[in-house]
Design a protein around this motif. Structure first.
Motif, PDB file in Angstrom:
ATOM      1  N   ASP A 116       7.653   5.385   6.550  1.00 28.46           N
ATOM      2  CA  ASP A 116       6.653   5.420   5.926  1.00 28.46           C
ATOM      3  C   ASP A 116       6.191   3.408   5.714  1.00 28.46           C
ATOM      4  OD1 ASP A 116       5.176   7.616   6.148  1.00 28.46           O
ATOM      5  OD2 ASP A 116       5.029   7.717   4.129  1.00 28.46           O
TER       6      ASP A 116
ATOM      7  N   ARG B 171       0.830   4.034  -2.104  1.00 28.44           N
ATOM      8  CA  ARG B 171       0.588   5.522  -2.484  1.00 28.44           C
ATOM      9  C   ARG B 171       1.802   6.244  -3.228  1.00 28.44           C
ATOM     10  NH1 ARG B 171       1.109   6.162   3.332  1.00 28.44           N
ATOM     11  NH2 ARG B 171       0.279   4.310   3.616  1.00 28.44           N
ATOM     12  N   TYR B 172       3.087   6.126  -2.885  1.00 24.95           N
ATOM     13  CA  TYR B 172       4.012   6.726  -3.890  1.00 24.95           C
ATOM     14  C   TYR B 172       3.881   6.833  -4.888  1.00 24.95           C
ATOM     15  CZ  TYR B 172       6.353   8.106   0.960  1.00 24.95           C
ATOM     16  OH  TYR B 172       7.056   8.704   2.087  1.00 24.95           O
ATOM     17  N   ARG B 173       3.033   5.983  -5.635  1.00 26.17           N
ATOM     18  CA  ARG B 173       3.014   6.341  -6.772  1.00 26.17           C
ATOM     19  C   ARG B 173       3.979   5.430  -7.616  1.00 26.17           C
ATOM     20  NH1 ARG B 173      -1.480   8.996  -8.443  1.00 26.17           N
ATOM     21  NH2 ARG B 173      -3.027  10.051  -7.420  1.00 26.17           N
TER      22      ARG B 173
ATOM     23  N   VAL C  35       0.668  -1.656  -0.208  1.00 27.71           N
ATOM     24  CA  VAL C  35      -0.184   0.471   0.165  1.00 27.71           C
ATOM     25  C   VAL C  35       0.419   0.966   0.113  1.00 27.71           C
ATOM     26  CG1 VAL C  35      -1.672   1.378   1.076  1.00 27.71           C
ATOM     27  CG2 VAL C  35      -1.735  -0.830   1.625  1.00 27.71           C
TER      28      VAL C  35
END
Length: 71
Positions: A62, A29-31, A25
């Motif tokens: 993270d 989220r950080y692409r 995930v």
């Protein structure tokens, strides 16, 4: 995680995602395109962050948060 209990920037991204699935995930989220990428089996966290112009310190924090939450 290394002996200090943290993910090491020299760890391979694919290894991290396989060992701790909750980190997928974070990567998304950080692409980052590491999920399913054949280079992900070779790229370290440091290399992937450089390649995607991502702050390594923030990304590592993270990832570690996701690992702890996923336990």
């Amino acid at each position: 995680m290394n002996e200090r209990g943290s993910i090491d920037p020299d760890m391979v991204v694919d290894e991290i995602m396989r060992k701790w699935p909750a980190t997928v995930v974070v990567v998304l989220r950080y692409r980052m395109h590491c999920v399913g990428c054949p280079i992900g089996t070779f790229h370290t966290v440091a290399e992937a962050c450089r390649e995607h112009l991502i702050n390594e310190t923030d990304f590592l924090l993270d990832l570690e948060t996701a690992v702890r939450a996923g336990r």
